[in-house]
Design a protein around this motif. Structure first.
Motif, PDB file in Angstrom:
ATOM      1  N   ASN A 142       2.694   4.207  -6.327  1.00 52.40           N
ATOM      2  CA  ASN A 142       3.942   4.231  -5.580  1.00 52.40           C
ATOM      3  C   ASN A 142       3.672   3.997  -4.083  1.00 52.40           C
ATOM      4  O   ASN A 142       2.898   4.723  -3.454  1.00 52.40           O
ATOM      5  CB  ASN A 142       4.560   5.616  -5.844  1.00 52.40           C
ATOM      6  CG  ASN A 142       5.841   5.847  -5.118  1.00 52.40           C
ATOM      7  OD1 ASN A 142       5.959   5.553  -3.938  1.00 52.40           O
ATOM      8  ND2 ASN A 142       6.810   6.394  -5.829  1.00 52.40           N
ATOM      9  N   ALA A 145       4.313   6.901  -1.762  1.00 47.90           N
ATOM     10  CA  ALA A 145       3.253   7.913  -1.862  1.00 47.90           C
ATOM     11  C   ALA A 145       2.003   7.466  -1.097  1.00 47.90           C
ATOM     12  O   ALA A 145       1.332   8.280  -0.452  1.00 47.90           O
ATOM     13  CB  ALA A 145       2.916   8.183  -3.333  1.00 47.90           C
ATOM     14  N   ARG A 146       1.700   6.162  -1.160  1.00 43.87           N
ATOM     15  CA  ARG A 146       0.546   5.648  -0.389  1.00 43.87           C
ATOM     16  C   ARG A 146       0.779   5.828   1.105  1.00 43.87           C
ATOM     17  O   ARG A 146      -0.107   6.261   1.839  1.00 43.87           O
ATOM     18  CB  ARG A 146       0.319   4.164  -0.685  1.00 43.87           C
ATOM     19  CG  ARG A 146      -0.424   3.884  -1.959  1.00 43.87           C
ATOM     20  CD  ARG A 146      -1.108   2.519  -1.936  1.00 43.87           C
ATOM     21  NE  ARG A 146      -0.204   1.415  -1.669  1.00 43.87           N
ATOM     22  CZ  ARG A 146       0.605   0.867  -2.571  1.00 43.87           C
ATOM     23  NH1 ARG A 146       0.635   1.318  -3.800  1.00 43.87           N
ATOM     24  NH2 ARG A 146       1.382  -0.133  -2.237  1.00 43.87           N
ATOM     25  N   PHE A 148       2.742   7.971   2.491  1.00 42.60           N
ATOM     26  CA  PHE A 148       2.732   9.407   2.768  1.00 42.60           C
ATOM     27  C   PHE A 148       1.311   9.919   2.985  1.00 42.60           C
ATOM     28  O   PHE A 148       1.031  10.622   3.963  1.00 42.60           O
ATOM     29  CB  PHE A 148       3.401  10.165   1.617  1.00 42.60           C
ATOM     30  CG  PHE A 148       3.337  11.661   1.753  1.00 42.60           C
ATOM     31  CD1 PHE A 148       4.229  12.332   2.573  1.00 42.60           C
ATOM     32  CD2 PHE A 148       2.371  12.393   1.084  1.00 42.60           C
ATOM     33  CE1 PHE A 148       4.172  13.709   2.708  1.00 42.60           C
ATOM     34  CE2 PHE A 148       2.298  13.770   1.222  1.00 42.60           C
ATOM     35  CZ  PHE A 148       3.200  14.425   2.032  1.00 42.60           C
TER      36      PHE A 148
ATOM     37  N   GLU B  50      -0.950  -5.452   3.367  1.00 40.57           N
ATOM     38  CA  GLU B  50      -1.359  -4.087   3.687  1.00 40.57           C
ATOM     39  C   GLU B  50      -2.870  -4.030   3.931  1.00 40.57           C
ATOM     40  O   GLU B  50      -3.348  -3.428   4.884  1.00 40.57           O
ATOM     41  CB  GLU B  50      -0.973  -3.182   2.503  1.00 40.57           C
ATOM     42  CG  GLU B  50      -1.065  -1.693   2.779  1.00 40.57           C
ATOM     43  CD  GLU B  50      -0.577  -0.854   1.576  1.00 40.57           C
ATOM     44  OE1 GLU B  50       0.366  -1.291   0.861  1.00 40.57           O
ATOM     45  OE2 GLU B  50      -1.169   0.217   1.340  1.00 40.57           O
ATOM     46  N   ARG B  54      -5.199  -3.533   7.375  1.00 41.30           N
ATOM     47  CA  ARG B  54      -6.198  -2.466   7.401  1.00 41.30           C
ATOM     48  C   ARG B  54      -7.562  -3.009   7.856  1.00 41.30           C
ATOM     49  O   ARG B  54      -8.243  -2.397   8.676  1.00 41.30           O
ATOM     50  CB  ARG B  54      -6.302  -1.880   5.985  1.00 41.30           C
ATOM     51  CG  ARG B  54      -6.978  -0.571   5.885  1.00 41.30           C
ATOM     52  CD  ARG B  54      -6.742   0.087   4.545  1.00 41.30           C
ATOM     53  NE  ARG B  54      -5.366   0.537   4.376  1.00 41.30           N
ATOM     54  CZ  ARG B  54      -4.986   1.469   3.483  1.00 41.30           C
ATOM     55  NH1 ARG B  54      -5.881   2.029   2.689  1.00 41.30           N
ATOM     56  NH2 ARG B  54      -3.743   1.850   3.391  1.00 41.30           N
TER      57      ARG B  54
ATOM     58  N   ILE C 138      -1.903  13.527  -4.358  1.00 37.06           N
ATOM     59  CA  ILE C 138      -0.454  13.449  -4.127  1.00 37.06           C
ATOM     60  C   ILE C 138       0.271  14.257  -5.218  1.00 37.06           C
ATOM     61  O   ILE C 138      -0.207  14.326  -6.353  1.00 37.06           O
ATOM     62  CB  ILE C 138      -0.056  11.957  -4.174  1.00 37.06           C
ATOM     63  CG1 ILE C 138      -0.453  11.254  -2.878  1.00 37.06           C
ATOM     64  CG2 ILE C 138       1.410  11.748  -4.489  1.00 37.06           C
ATOM     65  CD1 ILE C 138       0.394  11.609  -1.673  1.00 37.06           C
ATOM     66  N   GLU C 141       4.276  12.738 -10.128  1.00 30.60           N
ATOM     67  CA  GLU C 141       5.691  12.484 -10.463  1.00 30.60           C
ATOM     68  C   GLU C 141       6.074  13.205 -11.757  1.00 30.60           C
ATOM     69  O   GLU C 141       7.220  13.589 -11.951  1.00 30.60           O
ATOM     70  CB  GLU C 141       5.930  10.980 -10.600  1.00 30.60           C
ATOM     71  CG  GLU C 141       5.771  10.261  -9.259  1.00 30.60           C
ATOM     72  CD  GLU C 141       6.070   8.773  -9.328  1.00 30.60           C
ATOM     73  OE1 GLU C 141       6.814   8.341 -10.237  1.00 30.60           O
ATOM     74  OE2 GLU C 141       5.549   8.045  -8.462  1.00 30.60           O
TER      75      GLU C 141
END
Lengths: 178, 178, 178
Positions: A142, A145-146, A148, B50, B54, C138, C141
Motif C-alpha cells: 500500500n 503505508a509506504r 507513512f 519513487e 530516492r 506497519i 490491514e
C-alpha cells in the motif's frame, strides 16, 4: 523498569506494537514527577470501537494524577501551552498517531515536522515522546503505508538527534539507544 | 554518529526503512577515508519515479568525493574489481535491493549467496554492507514477500558471521550488535 | 554465540523471521546440557509443505541428543510433564506458533496466557522460550493479524517480566535485553 535519574530534557521512546512503550513512558514520569503525575497529550482519535477501547484502557491505567489533553493535530500548540515554568513533565503518546492524523487531514507533513523540530529545543520542561517503530517489516504494498513509514522514519531520526535520550522498548524492557 | 576507530574489515549495517542506515554507513567511510570518500556500489534499480527520486537524493547527499558503480546483479564482480591494493573503502547499498533484483531475474539465490560469502573473506579493502532488516513484522500474506524475508534473514546471518562488526541503526543512532 | 554461564531459570529469546533465534536457543542448551541435549517442545503444525520442510530442517539440524515433543496447543501440560527433578533443559519453539494454533482453535487467549504465566514461576528446570518479534512493522490491514500481534506483544511483556534473561537475536547475534 526503574529509572533513578531525574527526568530532564527530551526523551524519545520507540517500540513495536504492544511493546509496553507507553507504560514505560508513564513510569518514567510517575517516578520523576513531584506529584507522581504529568500531562498526557493524547494524539489518538477514537475513530472506531477498537481505538476507543484502547484509549479508555490507557486512561484507566494512568489514574488520577494525570492531566489529559486530547490533541490529534496541533501538537505544537499543545506543547507550547504546557511549557510553563515549573510545569509537570509531559508525555506525548504518540508521534505515529499524530502522523496518521496529519496524513488523513492532508497536512503538509514536512512543514509540521519542521515546526515540531523547531519547537522541541526551546522547551523548558521534560517531555517524553512515544512513537511506534514501524520500519522493520517488509515494504508495504500500500503506497500510503509506504509513505507513512518513510515519514515516521524521518521524524524519528530528527527527534532522536534532538533528544538527550532514546530508548527502544522490547517486550516491556528498555534498551538504551542514546 | 562519530566513529573514531580506523575502518577495517567487513562491517554489516542493518536498519529499518528510513532509519538513517545509509547515512551512517557513508559517515563511517567519510570519516575514515584518506580522501574522505569511497566507492559506492549502488544495487538499486530506478524502476519507477519513487525509486529514481530516492537514488538521486542519495547521490546528492554523498557529494563529489564518491565514485559510484551501479550494479544491480553482479555484486561479486563489482566487489572483485574494487579489491585493489590501497583502494578506497567500499559501501554496498544495499543487500536487500540486490536480493530483490536476483529474485526478479530468477537467479539461483543460494548460489549467489554462496558466491558472495566465499568472496567476502578474501577482500583486502574495508567494505561496509548496508541492508534492510525486514523480519520483525507479521508474516506477509504474499508468498514472494515471505520468500524474500527468509532469504534476507539467512543472508544477514551469514554476513554477520563473516563481519567483524554488525550494527543495527535505530532512528539514525547505531546500536552495536557485534 | 558461546555462552559460558550455566543455564538456569527462564530465558526468553525474541527475534525476527530467519534471525537465527532457534539456532541460538539450541546452542544455549547444547552447551549447557550435561548430555549436550534437551527436550524440544515443538508447537508448530505442519499444515502445508512449506511448514513441513521447515520443521524437518529444524529436526535434522538438532541431531540425536534431543527428545522432541510435538504439542501445538497444550503447552502447559507438556511443560508440566517435563518438570521433573534433574530433567534436561527444555526449549519451547515457539510461542508465536502456539499463539497461532490457539487462535485457529478459537481458544480463550487470555486464559491460556494466564495459565502459562502461572506455571512458569513454578518450573524447576531451565526453560528457553523462543518467540517471533512481530510488532515492528506497519499496522496490518487484516484484523486477525492485528489481534495476533497484539496478543504476541502482551505475551512477550508478561514472559519478559517472568524471565531472568531476555535476548533479542539480530542476524544470528544475541543482543541482551534483560
Amino acid at each position: 523498569m526503574t529509572h533513578t535519574e531525574p527526568l530532564a530534557g527530551i526523551h524519545l521512546i520507540l517500540g513495536g506494537a504492544r511493546s509496553g512503550k507507553s507504560r514505560f513512558a508513564e513510569n518514567l514520569i510517575t517516578q520523576a514527577g513531584q506529584a507522581g503525575g504529568g500531562t498526557y497529550i493524547a494524539t489518538g482519535r477514537a475513530w472506531d470501537a477498537e481505538m476507543t477501547n484502547r484509549i479508555d484502557l490507557h486512561k484507566q491505567t494512568r489514574g488520577d494524577l494525570w492531566h489529559t489533553i486530547e490533541e490529534p493535530l496541533d501538537l505544537c500548540a499543545a506543547l507550547h501551552a504546557c511549557n510553563q515554568p515549573g510545569a509537570q513533565p509531559v508525555l506525548v503518546d504518540c508521534l505515529t498517531l499524530w502522523l496518521t492524523n496529519l496524513m488523513l487531514e492532508d497536512r503538509d507533513i514536512e512543514a509540521e515536522f519542521d515546526h515540531l523540530c523547531d519547537l522541541v529545543p526551546t522547551l523548558d520542561i521534560p517531555v517524553v515522546f512515544v512513537s511506534n517503530e514501524v520500519g522493520f517489516g517488509i515494504v508495504p504494498e500500500n503506497a500510503m503505508a509506504r509513505a507513512f513509514r518513510d515519514h515516521a522514519g524521518r521524524l524519528h531520526q530528527r527527534m532522536a538527534e534532538l533528544a538527550g535520550r532514546v530508548t527502544l522498548v522490547v517486550a516491556g524492557i528498555p534498551m538504551q539507544v542514546k
